[in-house]
Design an enzyme around this catalytic site. Structure first.
Site, mmCIF file in Angstrom:
data_model
loop_
_atom_site.group_PDB
_atom_site.id
_atom_site.type_symbol
_atom_site.label_atom_id
_atom_site.label_comp_id
_atom_site.label_asym_id
_atom_site.label_seq_id
_atom_site.Cartn_x
_atom_site.Cartn_y
_atom_site.Cartn_z
ATOM 1 N N CYS A 109 -75.914 -18.207 -23.701
ATOM 2 C CA CYS A 109 -75.131 -18.168 -22.469
ATOM 3 C C CYS A 109 -75.841 -17.402 -21.375
ATOM 4 C CB CYS A 109 -73.758 -17.561 -22.732
ATOM 5 S SG CYS A 109 -72.528 -18.204 -21.611
ATOM 6 N N LEU A 110 -76.515 -16.325 -21.747
ATOM 7 C CA LEU A 110 -77.186 -15.519 -20.722
ATOM 8 C C LEU A 110 -78.665 -15.864 -20.669
ATOM 9 C CD1 LEU A 110 -75.555 -12.014 -21.057
ATOM 10 C CD2 LEU A 110 -74.972 -13.877 -19.545
#
Lengths: 123, 105, 131, 97
Positions: free
Chosen positions: B104-105
């Protein structure tokens, strides 16, 4: 990208977390903005102030402890947590119940906060 | 040595509680990294980060965390990259036995 | 003045009709001469990309509406990867990566990180949320 | 100067939270079940009128809910095009749901 061109984001988190996945999404959004070095601030409003209660223990529930993730915000350079003072009072929470660095805002303070960000994301 | 079945196809532990320092050596070997005391210093910080914040760090907070704990000389991307080439936060977390990142990051 | 828009969809497609409202908003802004580069689906909004969703023939299908919009206007439809995985929405790469039987995401959608929302916020003049 | 959008019924905390920050310079667009907040004579409608904010109702949702003929006199009905026009005029939007 120049500093002047960067748009600031305000994430408004207004749901209580055990019953909703939105607080997690709000926090992930703020962390992502910070990880990419974009200006971001967090406002806990309404029931969202309950996310800030200390001493949350998620082990028996078997889920992530969102409160502990909040403690990592200074490492993402998110230093200030903005708190809806009226909501906190309505839940009987005083300053001792919430993180020491929180900035408590009345309605006018919240409106000023909303006005000084380019985008406002409500979760 | 854990059997190959203890790892998923990307080399992440299927069960986090299987992690031991020996397992870390095994995962690191799969990434062509020989763990030195300098590596261990960071791996222990990653595990401490996970204990304290219930999450794996992105690169930026990892650098700051290392700087807070070990001082500014080591709290730099270049230093972490020299130990864990490519993506220190992801690779370090993998060897330290932290959960598989969700990209996600 | 033409503006760049980005949309954030948090609502599940099958509860209420917020998802359809968002598609109509997207079409209306394009009709007014604005641009829409990207729609980011987060939280329960990621369920919008479920390939197997079946809508009764006499109702509008959010899945089809979004897919048509993307095809006609080259709008990127991004599902937040961590929200999507939790809800069983995987493309073939993630299905392999997590050893699941197969892809469940409709081809009009892509999985991506929250960085793509952050990037959209940086470039967009307007960011409109549908919860 | 914000565009607020409210899509939950007045029984939900979304209305209370929205009212807590709604200012007279703001606009509020009711959509989804939020349209019930504009029912003439209702408690919610009185609170909204007292806020001083400009009040709008999304046409398709007012029709769906069956409230189009029962709206608070101060509320303006807008279609999708009107919704976009509001988002042009107010550069920030905050969704309450």
């Amino acid at each position: 990208m120049t500093a002047a061109a960067r748009k600031s984001i305000l994430v408004v988190s207004r749901h209580a977390h055990p019953g909703s996945s939105l607080p997690r999404s709000a926090l992930d959004t703020a962390l992502a903005a910070a990880a990419f070095d974009q200006p971001v601030a967090l406002l806990f409003q309404g029931e969202g102030v309950l996310q800030l209660l200390s001493e949350q223990d998620s082990r028996a529930a078997g889920v992530r402890n969102l409160r502990k993730v909040l403690d990592s915000l200074p490492l993402y350079e998110i230093e200030t947590l903005h708190v809806d003072a009226a909501a906190a009072a309505a839940f009987g929470l005083d300053r001792d119940a919430l993180p020491a660095g929180a900035e408590w805002l009345d309605a006018a303070g919240i409106r000023a906060l909303l006005a000084r960000h380019d985008h406002v994301l409500g979760f | 040595m854990l059997p190959i079945s203890a790892f998923d196809p990307e080399g992440f532990l299927r069960e986090l509680q299987d992690w031991t320092p020996e397992v870390a050596e095994q995962i690191a070997a799969g990434e062509n990294i020989h763990l030195t005391p300098a590596h261990w210093e960071i791996l222990e910080l990653l595990r401490a980060y996970y204990q304290r914040f219930d999450s794996s760090p992105a690169m930026r907070p990892l650098v700051k965390w290392v700087a807070q704990q070990l001082g500014p000389d080591k709290g730099r991307s270049i230093y972490l990259l020299s130990l864990f080439p490519g993506s220190p936060a992801k690779l370090g977390s993998k060897i330290a036995g932290l959960p598989k990142p969700d990209n996600c990051l | 003045m033409a503006l760049d828009y980005a949309l954030l969809v948090l609502a599940a497609p099958a509860s209420g009709h917020s998802s359809l409202t968002a598609v109509r908003f997207a079409r209306a802004l394009l009709a007014r001469g604005h641009s829409l580069q990207r729609v980011f689906f987060l939280d329960n909004g990621t369920l919008t990309g479920l390939a197997a969703a079946v809508t009764p023939q006499d109702e509008h299908s959010p899945l089809q509406q979004w897919a048509q919009l993307a095809e006609e206007h080259q709008t990127e439809l991004i599902l937040c990867i961590s929200s999507a995985l939790k809800r069983g929405l995987l493309d073939s790469t993630e299905a392999t990566r997590h050893e699941r039987p197969g892809a469940t995401v409709h081809p009009a959608f892509e999985l991506g990180g929250l960085g793509l929302l952050v990037e959209a916020a940086q470039t967009a003049d307007r960011l409109v949320t549908f919860g | 100067m914000l565009l607020h959008t409210l899509s939950r019924s007045p029984a939900h905390s979304a209305l209370r939270d929205c009212l807590a920050v709604l200012g007279p310079d703001d606009a509020l667009l009711l959509l989804g079940d939020g349209v019930y907040a504009a029912l003439a004579g209702s408690e919610a409608a009185e609170l909204l009128a007292a806020s001083g904010a400009a009040l709008f109702v999304l046409d398709a949702d007012a029709a769906l809910a069956g409230v189009r003929e029962r709206l608070l006199p101060g509320a303006t009905v807008v279609d999708d095009d009107g919704f976009v026009a509001l988002s042009e005029r107010y550069s920030r939007q905050l969704a309450w749901y």
